[in-house]
Design a protein around this motif. Structure first.
Motif, PDB file in Angstrom:
ATOM      1  N   THR A 197       0.831  -1.205   0.000  1.00 24.78           N
ATOM      2  CA  THR A 197       0.000   0.000   0.000  1.00 24.78           C
ATOM      3  C   THR A 197       0.865   1.253   0.000  1.00 24.78           C
ATOM      4  OG1 THR A 197      -1.778  -1.121   1.186  1.00 24.78           O
ATOM      5  CG2 THR A 197      -1.780   1.271   1.255  1.00 24.78           C
ATOM      6  N   ASN A 198       0.439   2.243  -0.759  1.00 20.28           N
ATOM      7  CA  ASN A 198       1.134   3.517  -0.837  1.00 20.28           C
ATOM      8  C   ASN A 198       1.177   4.195   0.533  1.00 20.28           C
ATOM      9  OD1 ASN A 198       0.893   6.672  -1.247  1.00 20.28           O
ATOM     10  ND2 ASN A 198       1.953   5.862  -3.034  1.00 20.28           N
ATOM     11  N   VAL A 199       2.342   4.774   0.878  1.00 20.51           N
ATOM     12  CA  VAL A 199       2.509   5.416   2.184  1.00 20.51           C
ATOM     13  C   VAL A 199       1.543   6.591   2.346  1.00 20.51           C
ATOM     14  CG1 VAL A 199       4.128   6.688   3.652  1.00 20.51           C
ATOM     15  CG2 VAL A 199       4.917   4.716   2.351  1.00 20.51           C
ATOM     16  N   GLY A 200       1.305   7.329   1.265  1.00 22.33           N
ATOM     17  CA  GLY A 200       0.377   8.454   1.337  1.00 22.33           C
ATOM     18  C   GLY A 200      -1.033   8.003   1.678  1.00 22.33           C
ATOM     19  N   PHE A 201      -1.457   6.871   1.100  1.00 24.27           N
ATOM     20  CA  PHE A 201      -2.784   6.334   1.408  1.00 24.27           C
ATOM     21  C   PHE A 201      -2.861   5.914   2.873  1.00 24.27           C
ATOM     22  CE2 PHE A 201      -5.490   2.537   1.822  1.00 24.27           C
ATOM     23  CZ  PHE A 201      -6.717   3.072   1.445  1.00 24.27           C
ATOM     24  N   ASN A 211      -1.126   7.067   5.450  1.00 24.53           N
ATOM     25  CA  ASN A 211      -1.179   8.254   6.300  1.00 24.53           C
ATOM     26  C   ASN A 211      -2.535   8.920   6.254  1.00 24.53           C
ATOM     27  OD1 ASN A 211       1.485   7.900   7.075  1.00 24.53           O
ATOM     28  ND2 ASN A 211       2.289   9.221   5.460  1.00 24.53           N
ATOM     29  N   SER A 212      -3.155   8.948   5.056  1.00 19.26           N
ATOM     30  CA  SER A 212      -4.474   9.553   4.911  1.00 19.26           C
ATOM     31  C   SER A 212      -5.519   8.807   5.730  1.00 19.26           C
ATOM     32  CB  SER A 212      -4.873   9.574   3.428  1.00 19.26           C
ATOM     33  OG  SER A 212      -6.169  10.071   3.268  1.00 19.26           O
ATOM     34  N   VAL A 213      -5.493   7.476   5.668  1.00 20.63           N
ATOM     35  CA  VAL A 213      -6.455   6.667   6.426  1.00 20.63           C
ATOM     36  C   VAL A 213      -6.240   6.837   7.924  1.00 20.63           C
ATOM     37  CG1 VAL A 213      -7.183   4.320   6.957  1.00 20.63           C
ATOM     38  CG2 VAL A 213      -6.789   4.994   4.586  1.00 20.63           C
ATOM     39  N   MET A 214      -4.990   6.783   8.360  1.00 20.34           N
ATOM     40  CA  MET A 214      -4.701   6.924   9.780  1.00 20.34           C
ATOM     41  C   MET A 214      -5.132   8.292  10.300  1.00 20.34           C
ATOM     42  SD  MET A 214      -0.994   4.991   9.951  1.00 20.34           S
ATOM     43  CE  MET A 214      -0.829   5.118  11.720  1.00 20.34           C
ATOM     44  N   ASN A 215      -4.918   9.325   9.505  1.00 16.60           N
ATOM     45  CA  ASN A 215      -5.367  10.664   9.908  1.00 16.60           C
ATOM     46  C   ASN A 215      -6.885  10.735  10.002  1.00 16.60           C
ATOM     47  OD1 ASN A 215      -2.766  11.687  10.076  1.00 16.60           O
ATOM     48  ND2 ASN A 215      -2.739  12.397   7.954  1.00 16.60           N
ATOM     49  N   SER A 216      -7.579  10.070   9.066  1.00 13.54           N
ATOM     50  CA  SER A 216      -9.043  10.069   9.094  1.00 13.54           C
ATOM     51  C   SER A 216      -9.576   9.356  10.335  1.00 13.54           C
ATOM     52  CB  SER A 216      -9.593   9.386   7.834  1.00 13.54           C
ATOM     53  OG  SER A 216      -9.222  10.084   6.682  1.00 13.54           O
TER      54      SER A 216
END
Length: 422
Positions: free
Chosen positions: A156-160, A162-167
């Motif tokens: 999985t892409n690192v940006g994805f 981080n986005s999920v974890m932030n959400s």
């Protein structure tokens, strides 16, 4: 007289190009296929994030208020489709094997322990103000921090991630805040409606406007100028190959012994390939305007900007031609010019921001990017298309591109003179 010689040099270049129809087709067709493919891929990626939902395994061991709120928020999002027929072990195996992108596991007693911790902390704070509290609640032990387990596919892409974890963090943070506020209400005996307590700070994106209409950038506005610039610089390959052919076929010897100055020969090539660059750009724009809407892509909007874009194309074309002339002058064989030309264009594109935005690069590479002519051209295109700048706003980039052309041609002329001086 000089104009006539320039015209004859121009005709000579056209005749040379006519002998390589396959190469000309590649020059025009390859960039069109590239821009269509890249734009479709990027746009479909954006649509997947916005429209099509990503399957996510959701395991609720708490089965109470907090977990239900998290599940509701995830279901209401436009991003995730929750799958609940897993246990933690099977979810871990499914994610780590690449069957699913991620899994979210809510621990047992999350709501109970969260309430206990909040009540205990609120009691401590209220007691510090000298207010009587519920002694039974105050004596409750504070539970350890609860962990929501997130499993991600290793690919999985690192940006994805981080986005999920932030959400998820944001959802949990909002739930905690509401519960803390409610606990204070209960202790202090206030009766405000919790639902009316909205965030005191919110975010609003301010976008550029054209009249009363907001200008929203899209994948097409980024891809058309970027890949048009890549196509323009790719003419380095056929231009340098033609110069090497002239050496091997003896044409360059006839040019040197003719009364026509060598710079006229270079200007003839410049005019010829500059026309090719402009045609390449116009084809790219035509694809963006007329073909993309039929492919369910946004239309490329050049309203009131076409003249400025042509100006940038001319100067970017000059920079590419200058680089091609230098490469063709220095190279002795096609085996040297072709691979080096193609590789150097890809490298210039990479450090110039075509492949990866410059702001995402390491700081050292961001400084290197400032010396790439592709970066100058790309910034000029973006200034016009996305930032609504005029010619004055891109004057610096235009000057840099023209100086790059002059430097490349000057070095080529001096090298040619030194090489064949008697």
């Amino acid at each position: 007289m000089l104009l006539y010689k320039l015209w004859r040099s121009f005709i000579k270049e056209i005749l040379l190009l006519k002998r390589d129809i396959g190469g000309i087709v590649i020059i025009f067709v390859m960039p069109l296929l590239l821009i269509i493919t890249i734009t479709l891929i990027q746009d479909s990626t954006f649509k997947n994030l916005e429209g099509s939902k990503i399957p996510v395994i959701f395991i609720d061991k708490d089965k109470s208020e907090v977990s239900k709120n998290i599940k509701k928020e995830l279901e209401n999002s436009k991003t995730f489709q929750l799958l609940t027929n897993f246990n933690e072990k099977s979810a871990q195996d499914a994610v780590f094997s690449g069957d699913y992108q991620m899994a979210i596991v809510i621990p047992e007693n999350l709501t109970k322990d969260l309430n206990s911790n909040i009540d205990s902390k609120v009691q401590t704070i209220v007691k510090s103000f000298g207010i009587e509290t519920d002694s039974a609640v105050a004596k409750k032990p504070v539970s350890k921090t609860k962990e929501i387990h997130l499993y991600f596919d290793p690919a999985t892409n690192v940006g994805f991630k981080n986005s999920v974890m932030n959400s998820v963090n944001k959802m949990v943070f909002e739930i905690e805040n509401k519960k803390i506020y409610k606990a204070f209400q209960d202790q202090l005996g206030t009766t405000d409606n919790l639902e009316e307590n909205k965030n005191l700070i919110s975010f609003k994106e301010i976008t550029p406007k054209k009249g009363a209409v907001e200008i929203m950038p899209n994948s097409v506005q980024h891809n058309v100028p970027a890949w048009a610039l890549f196509a323009i610089f790719f003419i380095v390959v056929p231009l340098s190959i033609n110069l090497v052919k002239e050496k091997s076929q003896g044409t360059s010897v006839r040019v040197r012994v003719s009364p026509t100055p060598y710079y006229i020969h270079i200007l003839g090539k410049t005019c010829t390939y500059l026309i090719i660059c402009i045609i390449q750009f116009l084809l790219m724009v035509a694809v963006g305007i007329y073909l993309f809407p039929y492919m369910d892509l946004p239309q490329f909007d050049v309203t009131g900007k076409m003249f400025h874009l042509i100006i940038v194309t001319i100067f970017a074309g000059l920079a590419a031609i200058g680089f091609g002339v230098l490469l063709g002058t220095l190279a002795d064989t096609q085996e040297q010019s072709a691979p080096f030309g193609a590789t150097s264009v890809v490298v210039l594109a990479a450090i110039g921001g075509i492949w990866v935005p410059v702001f995402l690069m390491p700081e050292f590479m961001q400084h290197i990017a400032k010396f790439s002519p592709m970066n100058w051209g790309l910034n000029a295109y973006y200034d016009i298309i996305l930032r609504n700048s005029g010619i004055a706003g891109i004057a610096k980039e235009l000057v840099l591109l023209f100086l790059f052309y002059l430097a490349m041609v000057t070095i080529s002329i001096f090298y040619e003179r030194k090489l064949h001086s008697v």
